[in-house]
Motif scaffolding. Structure first.
Motif, PDB file in Angstrom:
ATOM      1  N   ALA A   1       0.831  -1.212   0.000  1.00  0.00           N
ATOM      2  CA  ALA A   1       0.000   0.000   0.000  1.00  0.00           C
ATOM      3  C   ALA A   1       0.860   1.254   0.000  1.00  0.00           C
ATOM      4  O   ALA A   1       0.450   2.303  -0.512  1.00  0.00           O
ATOM      5  CB  ALA A   1      -0.930  -0.013   1.210  1.00  0.00           C
ATOM      6  N   ASP A   2       2.065   1.162   0.592  1.00  0.00           N
ATOM      7  CA  ASP A   2       3.008   2.290   0.559  1.00  0.00           C
ATOM      8  C   ASP A   2       4.420   1.686   0.584  1.00  0.00           C
ATOM      9  O   ASP A   2       5.137   1.764   1.582  1.00  0.00           O
ATOM     10  CB  ASP A   2       2.781   3.222   1.754  1.00  0.00           C
ATOM     11  N   HIS A   3       4.792   1.083  -0.530  1.00  0.00           N
ATOM     12  CA  HIS A   3       6.065   0.347  -0.594  1.00  0.00           C
ATOM     13  C   HIS A   3       7.272   1.260  -0.407  1.00  0.00           C
ATOM     14  O   HIS A   3       8.291   0.864   0.142  1.00  0.00           O
ATOM     15  CB  HIS A   3       6.180  -0.393  -1.929  1.00  0.00           C
ATOM     16  N   SER A   4       7.158   2.515  -0.854  1.00  0.00           N
ATOM     17  CA  SER A   4       8.271   3.455  -0.712  1.00  0.00           C
ATOM     18  C   SER A   4       8.556   3.746   0.758  1.00  0.00           C
ATOM     19  O   SER A   4       9.718   3.873   1.174  1.00  0.00           O
ATOM     20  CB  SER A   4       7.962   4.745  -1.461  1.00  0.00           C
ATOM     21  N   PHE A   5       7.512   3.828   1.558  1.00  0.00           N
ATOM     22  CA  PHE A   5       7.648   4.142   2.988  1.00  0.00           C
ATOM     23  C   PHE A   5       8.424   3.036   3.713  1.00  0.00           C
ATOM     24  O   PHE A   5       9.376   3.310   4.456  1.00  0.00           O
ATOM     25  CB  PHE A   5       6.258   4.306   3.609  1.00  0.00           C
ATOM     26  N   ILE A   6       8.036   1.780   3.511  1.00  0.00           N
ATOM     27  CA  ILE A   6       8.714   0.677   4.201  1.00  0.00           C
ATOM     28  C   ILE A   6      10.133   0.500   3.668  1.00  0.00           C
ATOM     29  O   ILE A   6      11.054   0.137   4.409  1.00  0.00           O
ATOM     30  CB  ILE A   6       7.899  -0.636   4.086  1.00  0.00           C
ATOM     31  N   LEU A   7      10.325   0.786   2.390  1.00  0.00           N
ATOM     32  CA  LEU A   7      11.660   0.682   1.799  1.00  0.00           C
ATOM     33  C   LEU A   7      12.611   1.693   2.428  1.00  0.00           C
ATOM     34  O   LEU A   7      13.782   1.397   2.687  1.00  0.00           O
ATOM     35  CB  LEU A   7      11.564   0.883   0.285  1.00  0.00           C
ATOM     36  N   GLN A   8      12.104   2.895   2.692  1.00  0.00           N
ATOM     37  CA  GLN A   8      12.917   3.924   3.340  1.00  0.00           C
ATOM     38  C   GLN A   8      13.359   3.464   4.732  1.00  0.00           C
ATOM     39  O   GLN A   8      14.502   3.681   5.151  1.00  0.00           O
ATOM     40  CB  GLN A   8      12.129   5.231   3.450  1.00  0.00           C
ATOM     41  N   HIS A   9      12.463   2.824   5.445  1.00  0.00           N
ATOM     42  CA  HIS A   9      12.779   2.366   6.806  1.00  0.00           C
ATOM     43  C   HIS A   9      13.832   1.264   6.822  1.00  0.00           C
ATOM     44  O   HIS A   9      14.769   1.306   7.631  1.00  0.00           O
ATOM     45  CB  HIS A   9      11.503   1.879   7.504  1.00  0.00           C
ATOM     46  N   VAL A  10      13.708   0.274   5.948  1.00  0.00           N
ATOM     47  CA  VAL A  10      14.687  -0.820   5.951  1.00  0.00           C
ATOM     48  C   VAL A  10      16.053  -0.324   5.468  1.00  0.00           C
ATOM     49  O   VAL A  10      17.098  -0.814   5.917  1.00  0.00           O
ATOM     50  CB  VAL A  10      14.209  -2.011   5.096  1.00  0.00           C
ATOM     51  N   HIS A  11      16.040   0.672   4.601  1.00  0.00           N
ATOM     52  CA  HIS A  11      17.314   1.235   4.153  1.00  0.00           C
ATOM     53  C   HIS A  11      17.974   2.030   5.273  1.00  0.00           C
ATOM     54  O   HIS A  11      19.191   1.955   5.488  1.00  0.00           O
ATOM     55  CB  HIS A  11      17.086   2.123   2.928  1.00  0.00           C
ATOM     56  N   ALA A  12      17.172   2.783   6.017  1.00  0.00           N
ATOM     57  CA  ALA A  12      17.699   3.577   7.128  1.00  0.00           C
ATOM     58  C   ALA A  12      18.300   2.699   8.219  1.00  0.00           C
ATOM     59  O   ALA A  12      19.259   3.098   8.892  1.00  0.00           O
ATOM     60  CB  ALA A  12      16.588   4.445   7.708  1.00  0.00           C
ATOM     61  N   LYS A  13      17.758   1.494   8.385  1.00  0.00           N
ATOM     62  CA  LYS A  13      18.268   0.554   9.391  1.00  0.00           C
ATOM     63  C   LYS A  13      19.385  -0.337   8.842  1.00  0.00           C
ATOM     64  O   LYS A  13      19.839  -1.252   9.530  1.00  0.00           O
ATOM     65  CB  LYS A  13      17.128  -0.325   9.899  1.00  0.00           C
TER      66      LYS A  13
ATOM     67  N   ILE B   1      11.035  -2.976  13.020  1.00  0.00           N
ATOM     68  CA  ILE B   1      10.503  -1.875  12.218  1.00  0.00           C
ATOM     69  C   ILE B   1       8.987  -1.966  12.135  1.00  0.00           C
ATOM     70  O   ILE B   1       8.274  -0.953  12.236  1.00  0.00           O
ATOM     71  CB  ILE B   1      11.122  -1.900  10.796  1.00  0.00           C
ATOM     72  N   LEU B   2       8.480  -3.186  11.961  1.00  0.00           N
ATOM     73  CA  LEU B   2       7.033  -3.366  11.821  1.00  0.00           C
ATOM     74  C   LEU B   2       6.267  -3.001  13.092  1.00  0.00           C
ATOM     75  O   LEU B   2       5.053  -2.804  13.043  1.00  0.00           O
ATOM     76  CB  LEU B   2       6.722  -4.819  11.441  1.00  0.00           C
ATOM     77  N   LYS B   3       6.981  -2.893  14.207  1.00  0.00           N
ATOM     78  CA  LYS B   3       6.335  -2.545  15.474  1.00  0.00           C
ATOM     79  C   LYS B   3       6.447  -1.060  15.805  1.00  0.00           C
ATOM     80  O   LYS B   3       5.890  -0.597  16.800  1.00  0.00           O
ATOM     81  CB  LYS B   3       6.963  -3.361  16.615  1.00  0.00           C
ATOM     82  N   GLU B   4       7.173  -0.304  14.981  1.00  0.00           N
ATOM     83  CA  GLU B   4       7.357   1.117  15.251  1.00  0.00           C
ATOM     84  C   GLU B   4       6.028   1.866  15.077  1.00  0.00           C
ATOM     85  O   GLU B   4       5.253   1.550  14.159  1.00  0.00           O
ATOM     86  CB  GLU B   4       8.425   1.700  14.329  1.00  0.00           C
ATOM     87  N   PRO B   5       5.746   2.855  15.945  1.00  0.00           N
ATOM     88  CA  PRO B   5       4.457   3.569  15.912  1.00  0.00           C
ATOM     89  C   PRO B   5       4.108   4.165  14.554  1.00  0.00           C
ATOM     90  O   PRO B   5       2.958   4.059  14.096  1.00  0.00           O
ATOM     91  CB  PRO B   5       4.644   4.651  16.973  1.00  0.00           C
ATOM     92  N   ASP B   6       5.072   4.834  13.900  1.00  0.00           N
ATOM     93  CA  ASP B   6       4.750   5.467  12.617  1.00  0.00           C
ATOM     94  C   ASP B   6       4.469   4.440  11.530  1.00  0.00           C
ATOM     95  O   ASP B   6       3.676   4.682  10.613  1.00  0.00           O
ATOM     96  CB  ASP B   6       5.868   6.424  12.192  1.00  0.00           C
ATOM     97  N   VAL B   7       5.106   3.284  11.637  1.00  0.00           N
ATOM     98  CA  VAL B   7       4.846   2.216  10.675  1.00  0.00           C
ATOM     99  C   VAL B   7       3.456   1.631  10.894  1.00  0.00           C
ATOM    100  O   VAL B   7       2.708   1.375   9.938  1.00  0.00           O
ATOM    101  CB  VAL B   7       5.928   1.109  10.775  1.00  0.00           C
TER     102      VAL B   7
END
Length: 206
Positions: A131-143, A185-191
């Motif tokens: 639904a928002d692949h760019s958002f989750i991609l940004q998070h895994v890259h940041a980590k 990451i999947l448990k983070e509030p903004d995610v």
């Protein structure tokens, strides 16, 4: 490591040789050579978990010289050679210097809980995260779960479903540590705010 020196009588057929991954068979012949020095280096690197190549499992190759298990066989023939200096016929077998932790060698049957959890819920996660692949991609890259190169490749995939599928596949292949970071990451509030369906998917996860 095994080392063997032999000579063949004139007119004799050349010996046959077989070597599996990481092994070396040397059968050079040097005759009537005059030189100041002679250096013949053979180096091979043993890789943990490497498998023999070119033969079916349990099938032994048919050859005069067979090198296996990161071994070295030398069958050099040196005749009528005058050397003014040292002779160095060195052979070395070194272990792979790949730093620990750069690859996951855990057999699939003994993967950790995080790997198993993501694998079992892979379809649900794909449907949710696309639904928002760019958002989750940004998070895994940041980590640093994916490398810069992997991030660029994933970012340029046009289909969201394909992007998320490839992302999750890469995370699973990286092993327990990467999967554990991904679960965090999947448990983070903004995610969770971005993907409210995750609450239902992850509610029974540790």
């Amino acid at each position: 490591m095994s080392e063997k020196h032999s000579s063949q009588p004139p007119g004799a057929p050349k010996p046959t040789m077989a070597a599996d991954a990481g092994s070396v068979v040397s059968a050079r012949e040097i005759e009537n050579v005059k030189a100041k020095s002679l250096t013949m280096n053979i180096k091979t690197v043993s890789v943990p978990g490497s498998q023999p190549s070119g033969n079916a499992v349990g099938q032994a190759p048919q050859a005069d010289y067979i090198a296996s298990g990161c071994s070295v066989i030398c069958a050099d023939k040196i005749c009528d050679t005058t050397i003014d200096g040292d002779i160095d016929l060195s052979v070395s077998v070194n272990s792979s210097q790949v730093p620990a932790g750069t690859r996951d060698e855990t057999p699939p049957s003994s993967k950790g809980a995080a790997v198993k959890m993501i694998t079992e819920h892979k379809v649900e996660l794909i449907e949710c995260l696309m639904a928002d692949h760019s958002f989750i991609l940004q998070h895994v890259h940041a980590k640093h779960i994916v490398t810069d190169r992997q991030y660029q490749n994933l970012k340029h995939i046009s289909q969201p479903e394909e992007t998320v599928t490839n992302l999750i596949d890469q995370i699973i292949l990286k092993g327990q540590r990467s999967c554990s970071l991904f679960l965090e990451i999947l448990k983070e509030p903004d995610v969770l705010r971005t993907f409210p369906q995750l609450k239902e998917i992850t509610k029974n996860w540790c």
